[in-house]
Design an enzyme around this catalytic site. Sequence first.
Site, PDB file in Angstrom:
ATOM      1  N   CYS A 140       0.846  -1.194   0.000  1.00 59.23           N
ATOM      2  CA  CYS A 140       0.000   0.000   0.000  1.00 59.23           C
ATOM      3  C   CYS A 140       0.889   1.256   0.000  1.00 59.23           C
ATOM      4  O   CYS A 140       1.785   1.353  -0.834  1.00 59.23           O
ATOM      5  CB  CYS A 140      -0.968  -0.052   1.177  1.00 59.23           C
ATOM      6  N   ASP A 147      -7.915  -3.539  -7.968  1.00 64.74           N
ATOM      7  CA  ASP A 147      -7.579  -2.558  -6.937  1.00 64.74           C
ATOM      8  C   ASP A 147      -8.071  -1.179  -7.367  1.00 64.74           C
ATOM      9  O   ASP A 147      -7.532  -0.588  -8.307  1.00 64.74           O
ATOM     10  CB  ASP A 147      -6.061  -2.535  -6.730  1.00 64.74           C
ATOM     11  N   HIS A 197      -7.100  -4.732  -3.607  1.00 63.91           N
ATOM     12  CA  HIS A 197      -6.131  -4.035  -2.771  1.00 63.91           C
ATOM     13  C   HIS A 197      -5.973  -4.780  -1.446  1.00 63.91           C
ATOM     14  O   HIS A 197      -6.931  -5.341  -0.920  1.00 63.91           O
ATOM     15  CB  HIS A 197      -6.605  -2.604  -2.503  1.00 63.91           C
TER      16      HIS A 197
END
Length: 245
Positions: free
Chosen positions: A125, A183, A214
């Site tokens: 991330c 994502d 994600h």
Amino acid sequence: MIIQHQSHDIATNTGAMRTSIYRPVEEGKYPCIIFYSEIFQETAPIARSAAILAGHGFVVLVPEVFHELNPIGTVLAYDDAGKDKGNADKWAKPLESHDSDTDALIAFARQQDYCTGKVGAMGVCIGGHLAYRAALNPSIKAAFCLYATDIHSDTLPAQAGNNSFERMADIKGEIHFVWGKQDPHVPKEGRLKIYQQAVATGINYQWQEVNAQHAFMRDEGDRYDPVLAISMYQQAVALFNRTLV
């Protein structure tokens, strides 16, 4: 390998940075991986990821990425309040402060008698972005970046001419990009923008897109894909064994 865990407060330009250290129990010198977390800092899933990497023969440093914005030891929950606070921190901390944190982590690693002095970076991330950002430092020999946010959008604060996307050509080590096709944080258009820049700059990169959402590495929540996660650990270990050992 059996591992051990300690923590150390590393001095940085913006204050003390609590950093977890995961490393093999067996004496010896091991290469180092800086493992950058999500916006929530060192949660239980992040700690387990670091432990997995350390068990393959690495010293793994997990810094508190927003140390100057929170009390030492802060871990945010995977809920709306935690997400809101983490995103606020993300938009408040300039990339230059992340750069000086990376400098401090590299210096710390090179001072330890259990480190070889060779350093790589990995993250998920925003941590994927920070691993990419760390690779701008010539001391970082390789980076493994999982669903790195905010590279394509240039939304993290930085001085003029110093955003991460436009500095891609400064990466000298090997970098691996891994993306989830489902994502929403890095849509197809964003991935294409990054890919085209990687081609244009001629950096040493590998590119992989997988059918995943994600945070598919996070072993809590409904987006976790354990098969993909195992594959990513194996690929990361292979990269760091080849470039750091």
